[in-house]
Design a protein around this motif. Structure first.
Motif, PDB file in Angstrom:
ATOM      1  N   ARG A 103       3.204   3.576  12.039  1.00 18.09           N
ATOM      2  CA  ARG A 103       3.229   2.715  10.817  1.00 18.09           C
ATOM      3  C   ARG A 103       3.908   3.605   9.733  1.00 18.09           C
ATOM      4  O   ARG A 103       4.806   3.105   8.817  1.00 18.09           O
ATOM      5  N   ARG A 104       3.819   4.961   9.286  1.00 25.02           N
ATOM      6  CA  ARG A 104       3.971   5.732   8.466  1.00 25.02           C
ATOM      7  C   ARG A 104       5.556   5.753   8.621  1.00 25.02           C
ATOM      8  O   ARG A 104       6.374   5.823   7.664  1.00 25.02           O
ATOM      9  N   TRP A 105       5.945   6.232   9.779  1.00 21.08           N
ATOM     10  CA  TRP A 105       7.460   5.951   9.988  1.00 21.08           C
ATOM     11  C   TRP A 105       8.154   5.085   9.368  1.00 21.08           C
ATOM     12  O   TRP A 105       9.205   4.991   8.782  1.00 21.08           O
ATOM     13  N   LEU A 177       7.568   9.930  -1.875  1.00 24.52           N
ATOM     14  CA  LEU A 177       6.309  10.621  -1.686  1.00 24.52           C
ATOM     15  C   LEU A 177       5.363  10.118  -2.642  1.00 24.52           C
ATOM     16  O   LEU A 177       4.109   9.562  -2.272  1.00 24.52           O
ATOM     17  N   ALA A 178       5.765   9.853  -4.011  1.00 30.89           N
ATOM     18  CA  ALA A 178       4.672   9.216  -4.858  1.00 30.89           C
ATOM     19  C   ALA A 178       4.026   7.719  -4.432  1.00 30.89           C
ATOM     20  O   ALA A 178       3.280   7.761  -4.376  1.00 30.89           O
ATOM     21  N   HIS A 179       5.299   6.934  -3.993  1.00 33.17           N
ATOM     22  CA  HIS A 179       4.747   5.544  -3.627  1.00 33.17           C
ATOM     23  C   HIS A 179       3.978   5.738  -2.207  1.00 33.17           C
ATOM     24  O   HIS A 179       3.080   4.828  -2.291  1.00 33.17           O
ATOM     25  N   TRP A 180       4.292   6.682  -1.420  1.00 31.30           N
ATOM     26  CA  TRP A 180       3.553   6.572  -0.056  1.00 31.30           C
ATOM     27  C   TRP A 180       2.060   7.035  -0.478  1.00 31.30           C
ATOM     28  O   TRP A 180       1.302   6.774   0.201  1.00 31.30           O
ATOM     29  N   ALA A 182       0.350   6.977  -3.338  1.00 30.92           N
ATOM     30  CA  ALA A 182      -0.548   5.591  -3.710  1.00 30.92           C
ATOM     31  C   ALA A 182      -0.654   4.756  -2.791  1.00 30.92           C
ATOM     32  O   ALA A 182      -1.875   4.070  -2.803  1.00 30.92           O
ATOM     33  N   GLU A 183       0.326   4.391  -1.670  1.00 30.75           N
ATOM     34  CA  GLU A 183      -0.269   3.582  -0.648  1.00 30.75           C
ATOM     35  C   GLU A 183      -1.139   4.064   0.045  1.00 30.75           C
ATOM     36  O   GLU A 183      -2.394   3.148   0.553  1.00 30.75           O
ATOM     37  N   LEU A 184      -1.195   5.429   0.452  1.00 33.16           N
ATOM     38  CA  LEU A 184      -2.444   5.801   1.347  1.00 33.16           C
ATOM     39  C   LEU A 184      -3.742   5.762   0.554  1.00 33.16           C
ATOM     40  O   LEU A 184      -4.759   5.320   1.103  1.00 33.16           O
ATOM     41  N   GLU A 189      -6.678   6.021   3.201  1.00 29.76           N
ATOM     42  CA  GLU A 189      -6.081   6.848   4.382  1.00 29.76           C
ATOM     43  C   GLU A 189      -5.541   8.147   3.743  1.00 29.76           C
ATOM     44  O   GLU A 189      -5.193   8.354   2.644  1.00 29.76           O
ATOM     45  N   VAL A 190      -5.275   9.045   4.688  1.00 25.18           N
ATOM     46  CA  VAL A 190      -4.647  10.213   4.435  1.00 25.18           C
ATOM     47  C   VAL A 190      -3.423  10.647   5.418  1.00 25.18           C
ATOM     48  O   VAL A 190      -3.585  10.090   6.648  1.00 25.18           O
ATOM     49  N   ASP A 191      -2.718  11.679   5.041  1.00 28.09           N
ATOM     50  CA  ASP A 191      -1.766  11.731   6.232  1.00 28.09           C
ATOM     51  C   ASP A 191      -2.477  12.766   7.480  1.00 28.09           C
ATOM     52  O   ASP A 191      -3.378  13.402   6.969  1.00 28.09           O
ATOM     53  N   PRO A 192      -2.174  12.697   8.577  1.00 26.59           N
ATOM     54  CA  PRO A 192      -2.841  13.495   9.783  1.00 26.59           C
ATOM     55  C   PRO A 192      -3.260  15.040   9.272  1.00 26.59           C
ATOM     56  O   PRO A 192      -4.025  15.487   9.400  1.00 26.59           O
ATOM     57  N   PRO A 193      -2.081  15.691   8.855  1.00 26.65           N
ATOM     58  CA  PRO A 193      -2.230  17.027   8.616  1.00 26.65           C
ATOM     59  C   PRO A 193      -3.538  17.274   7.434  1.00 26.65           C
ATOM     60  O   PRO A 193      -3.996  18.185   7.253  1.00 26.65           O
TER      61      PRO A 193
END
Length: 995
Positions: A103-105, A177-180, A182-184, A189-193
C-alpha cells in the motif's frame, strides 16, 4: 535498575568459521543439566543464519540436544520481520502497527504524481521511483532521521548549494514525505523501520530495567542502525549476555584503526557523522560504526578462542588483515615478508568470459565432491552466473539449488501472469498469445497433446505481419483453421472465453480489477497448478498483497503499462527453494553466505560493478544531504561487500574467480582481486588455478569434423518426377539445390510471427486489389476505394497499413491512368490472376499469370506486377528470370482458359519509384533487346529462347541425372530460404578460395 557493567563483546576471527566456532563455544559455556541449552536465547540476524547455526548444532552435538531459542532481529536487506521475541502478538499500544509495504508503494506513487505534476513519468517509471523513494524513507528511518531533521536550516543551506535538479528533487521528496507522514499519523501507523526501532528500544528498555534471568547472546549481527546498536549494548551488559561479532579484526594496529575515520563518532558536534576521509569501503568500517554506536571500545572486545570444523590456518586472518589495509597503510606491503603476504589455500582463477567461468567453477565443484564429506560453496552476487553453474552441474547429475533464489518473474507461474498481462497490453498480439497457449502449465494434464496440436496449427495461421489488435482478426484465423480442423472451433471458443475479458478495458484500468481478471484467466488455463509449488505460493502471496493495496489506493494504469508494473513487482520477490538438493553443495548470494562455511569456498563474479556492485545514488536526495544527515553513503555498501569477501577468505580452501569480459564487452577485475594480486606480488603465479580453466575449454571441444562438401544431391528418377512452376524455373537454373529442397523435399520456410511486411506480402495485396478491380470492370476512379477496402480486410496491423498506404496510393493512381490510356489505344485486359498449365516433355509446367491483355492487333501481352524493381534485361538474357517467357509459352499452347493468341509483349509493371522521374511511382519495362537496349532477348526470339532454357533444365534435372548443386551461380542474388539446410557458411569460403 541494573548498574552498567563492562560489555561482554567477542569476535570470531575469519579463519575460525563463525557458525561452527560459535556453537563450539556456546555448548560448554551455557550447557546445563536437564534443559541444557534450551534456556539460552540467541539473537540472530536472519532466517538463513538460524538455519546455518542449527546445522552447526547438529554437527557438533554428538547426539540429541534441546536447541536454544533463536530469535531474528531481522535483516533489512532480506526484508525479514523481527522474531516473536521482539515482536510478540499484541506488542502493546505503545508500538503502532507498520504500514503495509504494498500500500505504501502505491500510495507514494500517487503522492509523487501529485507533487511532480506534468513532469511525472508514466506508470512503470513512476512506480519505480515510488519504490526507490520508499527505500530512501526507510534509510532515513533506520538512522532515526525524521522530517524535522530534513528541513533544518543547515540542511536547507546544503540543498541550496546543489544543482537545480537536486534542488527540485529534494523539494519533491520533502513534499511527499510530509504528506506521507501526515497520512500515517491519521491511520495510526508507522513505517516498518520505525516500528522496528521502537521494538528494539522497547526490548532494550525492558532488559536494562529488569535483566532476564536466562542468558541472551546476540551473534552475527552487524547492522549498525542506532536503535539496534543500543539494544546490543544492553545485551552486552547483561549478567548472562554477550554480543559475538563476525570477523572483527583485533590484530589491526591502532593507527590503522584510526585511519578508518570517525565512523559515526565525530570529534565535535559541528562535524558530520561521516567524514570525507572515512574509509567507508574498508571491511572493518561498518563494525567500527557499530562499536561506536554501542559505546564500546575495540580494546573491550575479547577474542572467541573456539574454532569450527572447517577452520583455516591462523595465519590466514593476519593475511586478510594485511590485504584490506587502508591505502595509506598498504604501502607496508613492500616490507612484509613473504610469509605474511602468502595466502596459502587461496587460488586465483581468471576466465575469458562468463560461460567459461561457470564451466570452470562447475568443474571445481565436481572435483571437490570426489572427496567424501567435503563441503563446497559457491558465493556470487551474479545470479546469471549461478544459474549457469547449476545447469553445468547437471552434466554429472548434481542437482544444486541457488539459495539466493530467483526472481518470481523468471519462474513458470510468473511467466504465465506476465504473458496474460502482455495480452492486455498488446490487445492479444500473436507472440504472447501463442507463448501462453503452449506454456508448460497450460492444460498440463490429460488432453494436453490435443491442445498443443490445435495451438501449433493456429500458430501457422498467424505467421506473417502482425494482425490488427483485438479478437476479430484472431477469430477469422480460427475460422479458417476450423475449415481444415473441425475440432479447432471448440478449442478456439475455449481460448476466446479466457482472452475476451482481458481485452475489455477503457483507456485506464484499475490494478485490482486487472489482477482479478489475470488470476481468473490463469486459473482457467492452468487450474490448481498455478499455485502448487513454491513459486505458485509466492505468486499468490504477492497478488493478494498487491490486489488489496491497489483496491485501497485505487491505482489506475494504462493497459500497456501493466506488464512493466507487474514485472517490477515480481523482480523484487525472490523464490527460494524450500529444501536443498545435493547435501554438500551450496550456492549463495552475498547475504545468504554470511556466517556459512564450507571446506572449499568459490567466490565467483569478482568484477567491478558486480562484486562490489556499483554504488547507486538516491534518486531524490543528493549525497551531500545524506552525509550531513548522518546516513552512510553508497561506499558503505562496498565495505559490506569487502567484509563478505573477507569472511569467505577464512575458509580452508578458497578460489577467487573472475572473467575478463561479460556479454557487453571487457570488464575490470574487482578491486579486491587487484589488491590480492598486488599484495601477493611475485607470489601470485603460484596461486593461479589454471587446470580448471583448461578443462573448461576442452570439455566440450570435440575432434575436428571433416570439411563439409558443397551439397550436390542426386535423387532417384522417381523423386525427380515433379511438376515445374513458372516461378521455380529461375530457381532451378540459378540454384538447383533451392529447387531440390522446395520441390523434391517439399520444405517450406515459415514466416516469423509479428514479421515485417515482406515483398511477397505486399505483392499479394497488390495482386488481390488489382484482380478485384479488373473483375469489377476496371472503371476509372474505383481502384483506390477497392484498395482501401482490401487493406482494411487484410490481416495486418493498422500501423503497417498506414505506413504503406501513401506509396501504394501513388502507384495505384499510376496504374489507373495507364489502363485508361491503353484502352484508348485498343488494348483490353483479358484475364487477371489466372492459372494455367501445359505438358512439356512429360512434365507439368504450371503457373499463375498476373494479367494477360489483348492488343489491338489480336496478339497477347503478358504482364507481371512488381512491387519493387523488376529483373534486369541481363538476368532474362542469361536465363535467370524466365517467368514472363514461360507464361507466354503456356498461353501460346492454350494453357489458360479463355485465352488464345500469340504473346508478343512481355511487360513488367513496377510499382516502385520511376527511374526516369524519382518523384513519380510506376514504370513499364520489357526485358526485350531492341532499340538502344544492350541487354535482353530480341522480341522475335523471346519465346524460343525461353523454351530452350526450359527444355535444357527439364532434360538436366527432372528427366536427367544432373546433381542439384548448391549455389551453382553464387553471384546470382535471390532466394536464401535454404542456406542453413545447405550449410552454406561451412563450405562457401573454401569454394571462393578455389579449394
Amino acid at each position: 535498575m541494573a548498574e552498567r557493567r563492562a560489555p561482554h563483546v567477542y569476535s570470531i576471527a575469519a579463519h575460525r568459521g563463525f557458525a561452527d566456532a560459535l556453537v563450539a563455544g556456546l555448548i560448554p559455556r551455557y550447557a546445563e543439566p536437564e534443559l541444557g541449552l534450551a534456556r539460552l536465547t540467541l539473537l540472530l540476524p536472519s532466517r538463513r543464519a538460524e538455519r546455518i547455526v542449527t546445522e552447526a548444532f547438529v554437527r557438533l552435538s554428538g547426539g540429541g540436544m534441546l536447541l536454544p531459542r533463536m530469535a531474528m532481529v531481522g535483516d533489512l536487506d532480506l526484508d525479514e520481520t523481527l522474531g516473536p521475541l521482539l515482536d510478540p502478538l499484541g506488542a502493546g499500544s505503545d508500538v503502532p502497527p507498520a504500514a503495509d509495504p504494498a500500500r505504501r508503494w502505491l500510495r507514494l506513487a500517487e503522492l509523487l504524481r501529485a507533487a511532480m505534476g506534468d513532469q511525472a513519468p508514466k506508470a512503470p517509471g513512476l512506480l519505480r521511483l515510488a519504490f526507490e523513494t520508499g527505500r530512501t524513507i526507510d534509510r532515513l528511518a533506520v538512522e532515526g532521521i525524521e522530517f524535522a531533521d530534513l528541513v533544518e536550516e543547515r540542511i536547507a543551506g546544503i540543498v541550496g548549494a546543489q544543482a537545480q535538479h537536486w534542488i527540485d528533487s529534494t523539494r519533491t521528496f520533502a513534499t511527499v514525505l510530509a504528506h506521507w507522514q501526515a497520512e500515517l499519523a491519521s491511520r495510526g501507523e508507522v513505517d516498518p523501520p520505525v516500528r522496528r526501532n521502537l521494538l528494539f528500544e522497547r526490548a532494550a528498555r525492558r532488559w536494562h530495567e529488569e535483566p532476564p534471568a536466562q542468558p541472551i547472546v546476540a551473534a552475527g549481527v552487524t547492522s549498525a542502525s542506532p536503535a539496534l546498536a543500543r539494544l546490543l549494548r544492553v545485551v552486552a551488559g547483561l549478567p548472562n549476555g554477550a554480543v559475538i561479532l563476525p570477523d572483527l579484526d583485533l590484530s589491526l594496529g591502532d593507527d590503522v584503526w584510526d585511519m578508518l575515520g570517525t565512523a559515526g563518532a565525530p570529534l565535535s558536534d559541528r562535524e558530520v557523522p561521516f567524514g570525507d576521509r572515512d574509509a567507508a569501503t574498508h571491511p572493518q568500517y561498518h563494525l567500527k560504526l557499530l562499536l561506536n554506536r554501542m559505546g564500546v571500545r575495540r580494546d573491550e572486545v575479547d577474542p572467541w578462542h573456539r574454532a569450527g570444523l572447517a577452520a583455516a590456518p591462523p595465519e590466514r586472518s593476519r593475511a586478510i588483515s594485511n590485504l584490506f589495509l587502508p591505502p595509506q597503510a598498504s604501502a607496508s606491503w613492500v616490507d612484509l615478508p613473504a610469509a605474511q603476504r602468502r595466502l596459502s589455500g587461496v587460488r586465483l582463477m581468471e576466465s575469458a568470459h562468463p560461460g567459461e567461468e561457470a564451466q570452470a567453477v562447475a568443474i571445481l565443484i565436481r572435483e571437490a565432491l570426489e572427496q567424501p564429506e567435503r563441503r563446497v560453496a559457491l558465493v556470487t552476487p551474479d545470479r546469471g552466473l549461478a544459474g549457469r553453474v547449476v545447469a553445468h552441474l547437471r552434466r554429472w547429475n548434481i542437482e544444486a539449488d541457488d539459495t539466493a533464489g530467483r526472481p518470481l518473474s523468471q519462474t513458470a507461474v510468473g511467466r504465465v501472469l506476465l504473458l496474460l498481462a502482455e495480452l492486455v497490453a498488446t490487445a492479444a498480439s500473436p507472440v504472447p498469445l501463442l507463448a501462453l497457449l503452449v506454456h508448460p502449465l497450460v492444460r498440463s494434464g490429460e488432453g494436453r497433446a490435443e491442445w498443443l496440436e490445435h495451438a501449433r496449427r493456429f500458430d501457422l495461421q498467424l505467421r506473417g505481419p502482425r494482425p490488427a489488435p483485438g479478437l476479430e482478426p484472431l477469430r477469422k484465423a480460427a475460422e479458417k483453421l476450423a475449415k481444415a480442423d473441425p475440432g479447432a472451433a471448440e478449442w478456439w471458443a475455449e481460448c476466446e472465453a479466457v482472452i475476451a475479458p482481458l481485452l475489455d478495458w477503457d483507456e485506464q484500468l484499475g490494478l485490482a480489477l486487472a489482477l482479478d481478471r489475470l488470476v481468473a484467466a490463469g486459473e482457467a488455463l492452468c487450474g490448481a497448478d498455478l499455485w502448487r509449488d513454491a513459486d505458485g505460493r509466492a505468486l499468490a502471496a504477492m497478488i493478494e498483497e498487491l490486489r488489496g493495496a491497489a483496491g485501497d489506493v485505487g491505482t489506475q494504469l494504462a493497459p500497456q503499462d501493466l506488464p512493466g508494473v507487474l514485472r517490477d513487482a515480481m523482480d523484487r520477490v525472490a523464490v527460494r527453494p524450500p529444501w536443498g538438493k545435493h547435501p554438500r553443495v551450496a550456492i549463495y548470494g552475498l547475504l545468504e553466505a554470511r556466517m556459512s562455511r564450507a571446506d572449499l569456498v568459490i567466490c565467483a563474479g569478482l568484477a567491478e560493478g558486480t562484486w562490489p556492485a556499483s554504488p547507486s545514488p538516491e534518486p531524490l536526495l543528493p549525497p551531500a544531504v545524506l552525509r550531513a544527515l548522518g546516513v552512510p553513503g553508497g561506499e558503505f555498501r562496498i565495505g559490506l561487500a569487502a567484509h563478505d569477501l573477507a569472511g569467505a577468505l577464512g575458509a580452508p580452501e578458497v578460489v577467487l574467480s573472475w572473467a575478463l569480459r561479460d556479454e557487453g564487452g571487457p570488464v575490470i577485475p574487482s578491486r579486491f582481486v587487484l589488491r590480492v594480486e598486488a599484495m601477493l606480488g611475485e607470489l601470485a603465479d603460484g596461486h593461479r588455478e589454471k587446470n580448471a580453466v583448461s578443462l573448461a575449454r576442452e570439455i566440450d571441444r570435440a575432434s575436428a569434423a571433416p570439411p563439409y562438401p558443397r551439397p550436390a544431391p542426386r535423387p532417384s528418377p522417381a523423386q525427380r518426377d515433379v511438376a515445374l512452376a513458372v516461378t521455380a524455373l529461375d530457381r532451378l537454373r540459378g540454384d538447383p539445390f533451392q529447387f531440390y529442397a522446395s520441390a523434391v523435399l517439399r520444405l517450406r520456410s515459415l514466416d516469423a510471427l509479428d514479421a515485417d511486411p515482406t515483398a511477397a506480402w505486399k505483392g499479394e495485396v497488390v495482386h488481390k486489389v488489382l484482380d478485384r478491380w479488373h473483375r469489377a470492370g476496371g472503371r476509372a476512379g474505383e481502384l483506390l476505394a477497392l484498395a482501401a477496402e482490401e487493406l482494411a480486410e487484410m490481416r495486418a496491423h493498422p500501423l503497417v497499413r498506414s505506413l504503406w498506404w501513401p506509396r501504394l496510393q501513388r502507384a495505384l493512381e499510376w496504374i489507373d491512368t495507364q489502363i485508361a490510356e491503353q484502352r484508348g489505344e485498343g488494348r483490353e485486359v483479358l484475364k487477371t490472376e489466372i492459372k494455367g498449365e501445359m505438358d512439356y516433355l512429360g512434365v507439368k509446367v504450371h503457373g499463375r499469370a498476373d494479367r494477360i491483355d489483348r492488343l489491338g492487333d489480336g496478339s497477347l501481352a503478358v504482364v507481371d506486377y512488381k512491387t519493387g524493381a523488376p529483373p534486369s534485361g541481363k538476368m532474362v538474357e542469361n536465363g535467370f528470370a524466365l517467368q514472363l517467357g514461360t507464361i507466354g509459352l503456356i498461353a501460346a499452347e492454350g494453357g489458360f482458359e479463355g485465352v488464345a493468341g500469340e504473346p508478343t509483349r512481355f511487360e513488367y509493371w513496377s510499382l516502385a519509384k520511376s527511374k526516369a522521374d524519382r518523384e513519380q511511382f510506376g514504370e513499364i519495362s520489357e526485358p526485350v533487346k531492341e532499340g538502344k537496349k544492350k541487354s535482353g532477348i530480341p522480341r522475335e526470339e523471346f519465346l524460343s529462347r525461353t523454351e530452350e532454357y526450359l527444355r535444357q533444365a527439364i532434360l538436366d534435372y527432372i528427366k536427367g541425372d544432373v546433381p542439384f548443386v548448391a549455389r551453382l551461380n553464387p553471384d546470382l542474388g535471390g532466394y536464401n530460404d535454404y542456406d542453413q539446410l545447405m550449410r552454406l557458411d561451412e563450405w562457401q569460403a573454401r569454394q571462393e578460395q578455389g579449394e
